[in-house]
Design a protein around this motif. Structure first.
Motif, short mmCIF file in Angstrom:
data_model
loop_
_atom_site.label_atom_id
_atom_site.label_comp_id
_atom_site.label_asym_id
_atom_site.label_seq_id
_atom_site.Cartn_x
_atom_site.Cartn_y
_atom_site.Cartn_z
N GLY A 1 0.83 -1.19 0.00
CA GLY A 1 0.00 0.00 0.00
C GLY A 1 0.86 1.24 0.00
O GLY A 1 2.08 1.18 0.17
N ALA A 2 0.20 2.38 -0.20
CA ALA A 2 0.91 3.66 -0.22
C ALA A 2 0.89 4.26 1.17
O ALA A 2 -0.19 4.56 1.71
N VAL A 3 2.08 4.45 1.76
CA VAL A 3 2.18 5.01 3.11
C VAL A 3 3.25 6.10 3.12
O VAL A 3 4.04 6.24 2.18
N GLU A 4 3.29 6.85 4.22
CA GLU A 4 4.29 7.90 4.40
C GLU A 4 5.27 7.49 5.50
O GLU A 4 5.03 6.53 6.26
N LYS A 5 6.35 8.24 5.63
CA LYS A 5 7.38 7.94 6.63
C LYS A 5 6.81 7.92 8.05
O LYS A 5 7.10 7.00 8.82
N PRO A 6 6.01 8.95 8.43
CA PRO A 6 5.48 8.93 9.81
C PRO A 6 4.63 7.69 10.10
O PRO A 6 4.56 7.23 11.25
N ASP A 7 3.97 7.15 9.06
CA ASP A 7 3.17 5.95 9.26
C ASP A 7 4.04 4.77 9.70
O ASP A 7 3.68 3.99 10.58
N VAL A 8 5.21 4.66 9.07
CA VAL A 8 6.12 3.55 9.39
C VAL A 8 6.66 3.71 10.80
O VAL A 8 6.68 2.76 11.60
N VAL A 9 7.10 4.94 11.14
CA VAL A 9 7.66 5.18 12.48
C VAL A 9 6.60 4.92 13.55
O VAL A 9 6.86 4.28 14.58
N GLY A 10 5.36 5.40 13.29
CA GLY A 10 4.28 5.19 14.25
C GLY A 10 3.98 3.72 14.44
O GLY A 10 3.70 3.27 15.57
N ALA A 11 4.02 2.94 13.35
CA ALA A 11 3.75 1.51 13.45
C ALA A 11 4.80 0.81 14.30
O ALA A 11 4.49 -0.09 15.09
N ILE A 12 6.07 1.23 14.15
CA ILE A 12 7.15 0.60 14.94
C ILE A 12 6.94 0.87 16.42
O ILE A 12 7.00 -0.05 17.25
N PHE A 13 6.68 2.14 16.78
CA PHE A 13 6.48 2.46 18.18
C PHE A 13 5.22 1.80 18.73
O PHE A 13 5.19 1.28 19.86
N GLY A 14 4.15 1.81 17.91
CA GLY A 14 2.87 1.27 18.38
C GLY A 14 2.92 -0.22 18.62
O GLY A 14 2.46 -0.72 19.65
N GLN A 15 3.48 -0.98 17.66
CA GLN A 15 3.46 -2.43 17.78
C GLN A 15 4.53 -2.97 18.73
O GLN A 15 4.45 -4.11 19.19
N ALA A 16 5.58 -2.13 19.00
CA ALA A 16 6.61 -2.58 19.95
C ALA A 16 6.24 -2.22 21.39
O ALA A 16 6.88 -2.70 22.33
N GLU A 17 5.19 -1.41 21.56
CA GLU A 17 4.82 -0.95 22.90
C GLU A 17 4.37 -2.13 23.76
O GLU A 17 3.51 -2.92 23.36
N GLY A 18 4.97 -2.24 24.93
CA GLY A 18 4.63 -3.31 25.86
C GLY A 18 5.21 -4.65 25.50
O GLY A 18 5.05 -5.63 26.24
N LEU A 19 5.90 -4.73 24.37
CA LEU A 19 6.43 -6.02 23.91
C LEU A 19 7.67 -6.45 24.68
O LEU A 19 7.87 -7.63 24.96
N LEU A 20 8.50 -5.47 25.08
CA LEU A 20 9.80 -5.80 25.67
C LEU A 20 9.92 -5.42 27.14
O LEU A 20 11.00 -5.53 27.72
N GLY A 21 8.86 -4.96 27.73
CA GLY A 21 8.92 -4.56 29.14
C GLY A 21 9.31 -3.10 29.27
O GLY A 21 9.69 -2.42 28.31
N GLU A 22 9.23 -2.61 30.52
CA GLU A 22 9.44 -1.18 30.75
C GLU A 22 10.86 -0.72 30.43
O GLU A 22 11.08 0.38 29.95
N GLU A 23 11.86 -1.56 30.71
CA GLU A 23 13.25 -1.14 30.53
C GLU A 23 13.62 -0.94 29.07
O GLU A 23 14.53 -0.18 28.75
N LEU A 24 12.92 -1.63 28.16
CA LEU A 24 13.23 -1.51 26.74
C LEU A 24 12.06 -0.92 25.97
O LEU A 24 11.86 -1.23 24.79
N GLU A 25 11.27 -0.08 26.64
CA GLU A 25 10.17 0.59 25.97
C GLU A 25 10.76 1.62 25.00
O GLU A 25 11.51 2.52 25.39
N LEU A 26 10.41 1.51 23.71
CA LEU A 26 11.05 2.33 22.69
C LEU A 26 10.86 3.82 22.93
O LEU A 26 11.79 4.62 22.77
#
Length: 379
Positions: free
Chosen positions: A21-46
């Motif tokens: 699909g057609a996306v912009e740079k902020p969409d990719v960055v937001g997806a990384i932060f959003g989907q990694a949230e809570g995945l690695l615990g508090e010490e490695l929260e992006l």
């Protein structure tokens, strides 16, 4: 978002992105932060890591074509190696950007310090090459300049003649043609040279030659012969040394100068060789029936590449191939040699050691010392 200072970055996580699909740079960055949230615990929260500068600004370069987006991303990290690898794995788990399916593949975790080291080494090599090309020649030029100035300061005048500083006090002197010759000998550390300045020998040279051992060091050309002849006529010369054929004394290197002076010969020997120059001659100059007989003998072996060795009564001792001639001279010790070849200095030297009196050949090369051997040639 905070950006990690570049001097604290240890690693760069590099990956590739493919999105349906057609996306912009902020969409990719937001997806990384959003989907990694809570995945690695508090010490490695992006988000927290980026706020504290332990994760740098995520750089995304993306292009869209035919409804698909592809590109690359870089995540700078100042975490340790293990934590950085965990963050890289977390980024790779992103499978959607907005409503579109996505795939992120981590290609490499680059050691930023290693990259800096490579840049440092390359730059150091460039600087070193520049230093060697720019500075060292200047040092060499400086050395040459100092050496030249010392040599120029050492050259003196002996009663108006260019001379080395030791001419007055030395037991022997080296007589050369000009000022350049004196300078060249000074380069080799020879300080007892004095220049005559031409074929008109000044009285100062006559006086020096009378008081000291005099060595005439002449050029290897006809001009050198003329100066030596003039010197021998007006001054008491003891030895003669000569530059190699075709070379001048001022052109010689230090080793050539030393070798030429070592090969000096008594001037009486030079006079004797000049007197026998008639022996280095054509058959017409040889005169008499003897040369004719020798040349007739030469004609009889012409083209056979052999040499005939004769005794004092011109009786043939043996016949050898030319390639064996020099070795045969020492064994047979003939009085005369007739051979189908060219008389060379090497042959003359070998013949002299074997006490040969006459050499007969087709032609001769440059012969500087005849050793009083009669040389008869067809040409």
């Amino acid at each position: 978002m905070a950006k990690a200072p570049t001097d604290t970055i240890k690693y760069n996580i590099r990956g590739e992105i493919t999105i349906d699909g057609a996306v912009e740079k902020p969409d990719v960055v937001g997806a990384i932060f959003g989907q990694a949230e809570g995945l690695l615990g508090e010490e490695l929260e992006l988000r927290d890591l980026q706020k504290t500068g332990r994760i740098g600004r995520i750089e995304v370069d993306i292009t869209t074509k035919a409804g698909k987006s592809t590109g690359t991303l870089v995540v700078p990290s100042s975490l340790d190696m293990v934590e950085t690898a965990i963050i890289a794995s977390a980024v790779e788990t992103v499978d959607r950007v907005g409503p579109c399916n996505a795939k992120i593949t981590i290609k490499d975790i680059e050691d930023a310090r290693s990259a800096k080291r490579k840049l440092l080494i390359n730059r150091a090599q460039e600087l070193l090459k520049r230093l060697m090309s720019d500075e060292i020649p200047e040092t060499a030029e400086l050395t040459d300049e100092v050496r030249k100035s010392v040599q120029l300061s050492e050259i003196t005048n002996y009663k108006g003649l260019p001379a080395g500083p030791s001419v007055k006090d030395a037991d022997s002197i080296i007589i050369v043609e000009g000022r350049a010759d004196v300078l060249n000998l000074l380069k080799g550390g020879i300080k007892n040279a004095v220049a005559v300045g031409g074929t008109n020998i000044p009285p100062q040279i006559v006086e020096l030659a009378r008081e000291k051992t005099a060595i005439a060091f002449i050029d290897g050309d006809r001009g050198g012969d003329m100066i030596l002849k003039e010197l021998c006529q007006v001054a008491d010369i003891d030895f003669a040394a000569r530059a190699p054929p075709g070379k001048e004394v001022e052109e010689l290197g230090k080793k050539e100068v030393v070798m030429a002076l070592r090969r000096k010969v008594p001037v009486d020997q030079v006079r004797a060789e000049k007197a026998t120059t008639a022996a280095v001659q054509s058959p017409q100059a040889a005169g008499g029936g003897n040369s004719s007989a020798l040349l007739d003998e030469l004609k009889s072996i012409k083209g056979k590449l052999v040499a005939r060795l004769f005794d004092k009564e011109m009786k043939q001792i043996t016949e050898v191939e030319i390639k064996d001639l020099i070795n045969s001279l020492a064994e047979v010790k003939p009085d005369c040699v007739v051979f189908d070849g060219i008389v060379t200095q090497r042959l003359v030297d070998s013949a002299s050691r074997a006490h040969v009196k006459t050499l007969v050949g087709i032609n001769k090369s440059a012969i500087s010392i005849t050793h009083n051997i009669q040389i008869v040639t067809e040409k």
